[in-house]
Enzyme design. Structure first.
Site, short mmCIF file in Angstrom:
data_model
loop_
_atom_site.label_atom_id
_atom_site.label_comp_id
_atom_site.label_asym_id
_atom_site.label_seq_id
_atom_site.Cartn_x
_atom_site.Cartn_y
_atom_site.Cartn_z
N GLY A 17 0.79 -1.24 0.00
CA GLY A 17 0.00 0.00 0.00
C GLY A 17 0.82 1.29 0.00
CB SER A 18 4.37 2.17 -0.65
OG SER A 18 4.60 1.77 -1.97
NE ARG A 96 -7.66 -11.71 -5.19
CZ ARG A 96 -7.06 -12.89 -5.21
NH1 ARG A 96 -7.05 -13.61 -6.32
NH2 ARG A 96 -6.48 -13.36 -4.14
CG HIS A 114 2.55 -2.73 -15.14
ND1 HIS A 114 2.16 -3.91 -14.53
CD2 HIS A 114 3.62 -3.05 -15.92
CE1 HIS A 114 2.94 -4.89 -14.94
NE2 HIS A 114 3.85 -4.40 -15.78
C1 GAR Z 1 3.71 -1.40 -7.32
O1 GAR Z 1 5.05 -1.48 -7.74
C2 GAR Z 1 2.77 -1.51 -8.49
O2 GAR Z 1 3.26 -0.89 -9.65
C3 GAR Z 1 2.70 -3.00 -8.66
O3 GAR Z 1 2.62 -3.50 -7.35
C4 GAR Z 1 3.35 -2.64 -6.49
C5 GAR Z 1 2.48 -2.30 -5.30
O4 GAR Z 1 3.22 -1.59 -4.33
N1 GAR Z 1 1.57 -3.38 -9.45
C6 GAR Z 1 1.63 -4.36 -10.37
O5 GAR Z 1 2.61 -5.04 -10.57
C7 GAR Z 1 0.33 -4.56 -11.13
N2 GAR Z 1 0.54 -5.40 -12.24
P1 GAR Z 1 2.49 -0.88 -3.12
O6 GAR Z 1 1.50 -1.92 -2.55
O7 GAR Z 1 3.58 -0.56 -2.15
O8 GAR Z 1 1.77 0.32 -3.65
#
Ligand code: GAR
Length: 194
Positions: A17-18, A96, A114
């Site tokens: 969730g950053s 998801r 992404h």
């Molecule tokens: C982020 O790097 C986002 O780009 C990626 O998950 C991470 C979540 O980080 N999303 C994907 O790979 C979607 N295909 P966070 O929970 O710290 O925001």
């Protein structure tokens, strides 16, 4: 007196969730006419829930594992979303794939971040895939969600160079730093700059 419209966002996150926290902090620090009205997660263990509590943002847990199948989960998700009033769904590490019936219901009202320069390295583990492939430039993409996986129209992209001395960990740090700045810029572009 002219009251400024405040746009309502629902953020979806499955884990850390950053990005969710960065969005909330930018909104508050920059005093933007935006409000995160809900943090939605499919994962009761998500650290994003602790962030939501600390930030005073209401959260909704739709525990994926408590549903019999994916379709039932997604039907419950649609029902929850239809009960709310919002302007934009912001996927921020939501792991998801949204089904076509949700994407169509909220057409052009769902965006995703992404960690690669799409169309390169869609899907899971994009940072690792780019690092292992040996590309010299990767980056971050914010795009509208369509019915494919990481295929919708691109709203904004930013490059991140991979230097010879980068490790996967330093690359991840660089990517996340860019994510935490670009997502709010893309949200402003979509909602405030039309
Ligand atoms: C982020 O790097 C986002 O780009 C990626 O998950 C991470 C979540 O980080 N999303 C994907 O790979 C979607 N295909 P966070 O929970 O710290 O925001």
């Amino acid at each position: 007196m002219n009251r400024q419209r405040v746009y309502k966002l629902i953020v979806f996150a499955s884990g850390n969730g950053s990005n969710f926290e960065a969005i909330v902090r930018h909104i508050r620090d920059e005093n933007l006419p935006l409000k995160v009205t809900y943090l939605l997660t499919d994962n009761p263990e998500a650290y994003a829930l602790e962030r939501a509590e600390r930030l005073g943002i209401p959260s909704e847990i739709l525990d994926y594992k408590s549903f019999d199948n994916r379709d039932e989960y997604n039907r419950a998700l649609l029902k929850f979303l239809k009960s709310l009033d919002f302007d934009l769904i912001v996927l921020a590490g939501y792991m998801r794939i949204l089904p076509p019936f949700i994407v169509r219901e909220f057409w052009r009202k769902i965006i995703n971040i992404h960690p690669s320069l799409l169309p390169a390295f869609p899907g899971l583990h994009a940072i690792e895939k780019a690092y292992k492939y040996g590309v010299k430039v990767t980056g971050v993409t914010v795009h509208y969600v369509d019915e494919g996986v990481d295929t919708g129209p691109i709203i904004m992209q930013e490059c991140v160079k991979i230097e010879d001395d980068d490790t996967l960990e330093t690359l991840e740090e660089k990517i996340h730093k860019v994510e935490h700045e670009i997502y709010i810029k893309a949200i402003k572009k979509v909602l405030l700059e039309n």
